[in-house]
Design an enzyme around this catalytic site. Structure first.
Site, mmCIF file in Angstrom:
data_model
loop_
_atom_site.group_PDB
_atom_site.id
_atom_site.type_symbol
_atom_site.label_atom_id
_atom_site.label_comp_id
_atom_site.label_asym_id
_atom_site.label_seq_id
_atom_site.Cartn_x
_atom_site.Cartn_y
_atom_site.Cartn_z
ATOM 1 N N GLY A 203 -7.850 0.538 3.899
ATOM 2 C CA GLY A 203 -6.804 0.065 2.754
ATOM 3 C C GLY A 203 -7.497 -0.033 1.394
ATOM 4 N N GLY A 204 -6.736 -0.839 0.565
ATOM 5 C CA GLY A 204 -7.464 -0.730 -0.743
ATOM 6 C C GLY A 204 -6.162 -0.933 -2.061
ATOM 7 N N ALA A 205 -5.100 -1.197 -1.569
ATOM 8 C CA ALA A 205 -3.697 -1.374 -2.499
ATOM 9 C C ALA A 205 -3.713 0.170 -3.334
ATOM 10 C CB ALA A 205 -3.870 -2.439 -3.371
ATOM 11 N N GLN A 274 -5.203 0.824 7.867
ATOM 12 C CA GLN A 274 -5.264 -0.827 7.763
ATOM 13 C C GLN A 274 -4.607 -0.956 6.195
ATOM 14 O OE1 GLN A 274 -7.847 -2.748 5.291
ATOM 15 N NE2 GLN A 274 -6.485 -4.659 5.449
ATOM 16 N N SER A 275 -3.711 -1.898 6.147
ATOM 17 C CA SER A 275 -3.055 -2.311 4.897
ATOM 18 C C SER A 275 -2.460 -1.004 4.274
ATOM 19 C CB SER A 275 -3.959 -2.916 3.893
ATOM 20 O OG SER A 275 -3.231 -3.315 2.821
ATOM 21 N N ALA A 276 -2.884 -0.707 2.957
ATOM 22 C CA ALA A 276 -2.456 0.723 2.192
ATOM 23 C C ALA A 276 -2.695 1.861 3.042
ATOM 24 C CB ALA A 276 -3.081 0.936 1.109
ATOM 25 N N ASP A 377 0.438 -13.651 6.515
ATOM 26 C CA ASP A 377 0.107 -12.632 5.817
ATOM 27 C C ASP A 377 1.129 -12.624 4.549
ATOM 28 O OD1 ASP A 377 -0.291 -10.229 4.330
ATOM 29 O OD2 ASP A 377 -0.975 -8.981 5.946
ATOM 30 N N HIS A 409 -3.662 -11.726 5.845
ATOM 31 C CA HIS A 409 -3.968 -10.079 5.407
ATOM 32 C C HIS A 409 -5.341 -9.965 5.789
ATOM 33 C CE1 HIS A 409 -2.568 -6.550 3.998
ATOM 34 N NE2 HIS A 409 -3.329 -6.342 3.244
#
Length: 466
Positions: A203-205, A274-276, A377, A409
């Protein structure tokens, strides 16, 4: 009467010769030794004359003095040695000059690459700042991110050392033509037989993602007999969402088709994000299924090669999340730029894509899907995973959502692994991959050690911008 003959000296410039009688036991033979001086120099000639009464034959034999012979030989040997030394010296100087020129050229290329990378990063940073503007929300979160990273620095140092120095990590493997088309492989120490593989998209937005962010997960899974491939991809503003999905798809294709060369089992490949990265990986999986269902020319991998998909703290319906992201500092304007406009919110929302009647056949091709999420989260609410899992189950896909009470998160991805000891999410993941062998794998694995003191983990959790 015996005649005595004196032969001329070979060196006319030498001083006058003298005759030195030589004693002999034979009366019929006279022997004379001619020399230029009592102390014969290396430049003089010595002649031995033997006169025989019977045949009156004079035999002459020029002799070089022992000193002259040795000096000449030494001089010749020394001259030859000097010549060889000179040649070797020239060769060495030439070799050193060549190595120096190669070193200078390599240094020049490294500096050129560094300058080029610095220029690109600087240009992209200014582009990003133009999008972000001067907003207190993202500035506050940026400062919080700095504090968060400082509190976790003991863990980052240990993981960073492993990342750069472990022989089990293969960094920067090229999988495509774009600058960010690289992936890292984390290999188990024991490679006796094909290993299960996790293709991981970090991830990393959509802005600060990088393959090394997955090094902690890669380390812990590789210690439990699983190969991990962390796929890098272009971030915004270097690329938009379609570029990110394309990069991820190419990385997955590389894993599916090349991982056997690194000891991976091509029949046990799992996709994870994960995430983004969870959003990007899900989009890549759905797009591939749509291509296959529509009999379009597909990439060099198939959805059927993926045993299961694991989504960690991901967002899957941006029509519901865009306002939430705006309130958290990822402003609507920049998020729309990442998603390529309002239409992109629908096109790149996996939950919306799956509900499209035209995607019915594609959805049926999807592998089992497991979504992990923490109930605390606040970056991406856990309702996102619950809703997507329910949608997929309603469409006939084998899907489930596993919730972890009170986890944020970053708890599941960073703080819990750095805490050591029991990690529920990691244990669930290992059980799903190894199945019946999971207990044996856990028993034979190195116990998870603590990387960061507990009080620092709690402080990091309190200031986390995520």
């Amino acid at each position: 009467m015996q005649s005595q003959n004196l032969l001329p000296i070979s060196n006319p410039s030498s001083p006058p010769s003298i005759i030195i009688p030589s004693s002999s036991s034979s009366a019929s033979t006279d022997t004379m030794l001619l020399g230029s001086e009592p102390h014969i120099s290396s430049s003089s000639s010595t002649i031995l004359i033997v006169q025989d009464d019977d045949n009156s034959k004079i035999e002459t034999k020029p002799l070089l003095s022992r000193a002259f012979s040795y000096t000449s030989s030494s001089s010749s040997s020394s001259s030859s040695s000097n010549l060889v030394n000179k040649k070797q010296r020239r060769r060495r100087i030439s070799s050193e000059s060549s190595l120096l020129s190669i070193g200078v050229e390599g240094c020049r290329q490294d500096m050129g690459r560094a300058a080029s990378d610095t220029y690109i990063v600087t240009r992209l940073s200014f582009t990003l700042l133009r999008y972000l503007g001067v907003g207190y929300r993202w500035i506050v979160r940026f400062l919080a991110l700095g504090c968060y990273a400082m509190l976790l620095i003991p863990g980052f140092i240990q993981v960073g050392y492993y990342y750069f120095h472990s022989s089990q990590v293969r960094r920067g493997i090229v999988y495509g033509n774009q600058p960010r088309n690289r992936l890292d492989l984390y290999l188990p120490k024991n490679m006796n037989g094909p290993k299960p593989v996790v293709a991981f998209v970090t991830g990393g937005a959509w802005i600060i993602g990088y393959k090394a962010w997955g090094s902690l997960l890669g380390k812990q899974l590789s210690e439990r007999d699983i190969i991990v491939a962390c796929i890098d991809y272009r971030n915004f503003p270097q690329g938009t969402i379609s570029d990110m999905v394309k990069d991820a798809s190419q990385g997955i294709s590389f894993v599916c088709n090349k991982i056997a060369e690194y000891g991976g089992d091509p029949n046990r490949i799992y996709l994870m994000g994960q995430s983004a990265g969870a959003h990007i990986a899900t989009c890549a999986l759905l797009e591939q299924a749509i291509k296959e269902a529509g009999a379009e020319q597909r990439d060099s991998w198939s959805v059927s090669q993926i045993n299961a998909y694991f989504g960690l703290s991901g967002g899957y319906n941006f029509l519901k999340l865009v306002d939430h992201f705006h309130s958290r500092g990822l402003y609507r304007s920049i998020f729309l730029s990442i998603m390529e406009g309002e239409q992109g919110l629908r096109r790149y929302s996996p939950e919306v894509m799956a509900q499209d009647p035209n995607s019915k056949n594609a959805v049926s091709l999807l592998p089992p899907i497991v979504l992990f999420h923490g109930t605390a989260d606040y970056s991406i609410p856990c309702d996102s995973s619950k809703s997507f899992a329910d949608t997929l189950k309603g469409l006939g896909v084998k899907a489930e959502c596993i919730l972890y009470e009170g986890k944020t998160h970053t708890d599941l991805f960073l703080q819990d692994p750095m805490r050591g000891g029991i990690d529920d999410m990691l244990d669930d993941l290992i059980t799903m991959i190894h199945g019946d062998n999971s207990e044996t794998i856990r028993a034979n694995s190195t116990p998870r050690k603590r990387l960061v003191p507990e009080f620092m983990l709690k402080m990091a959790r309190s200031v986390s911008p995520f």
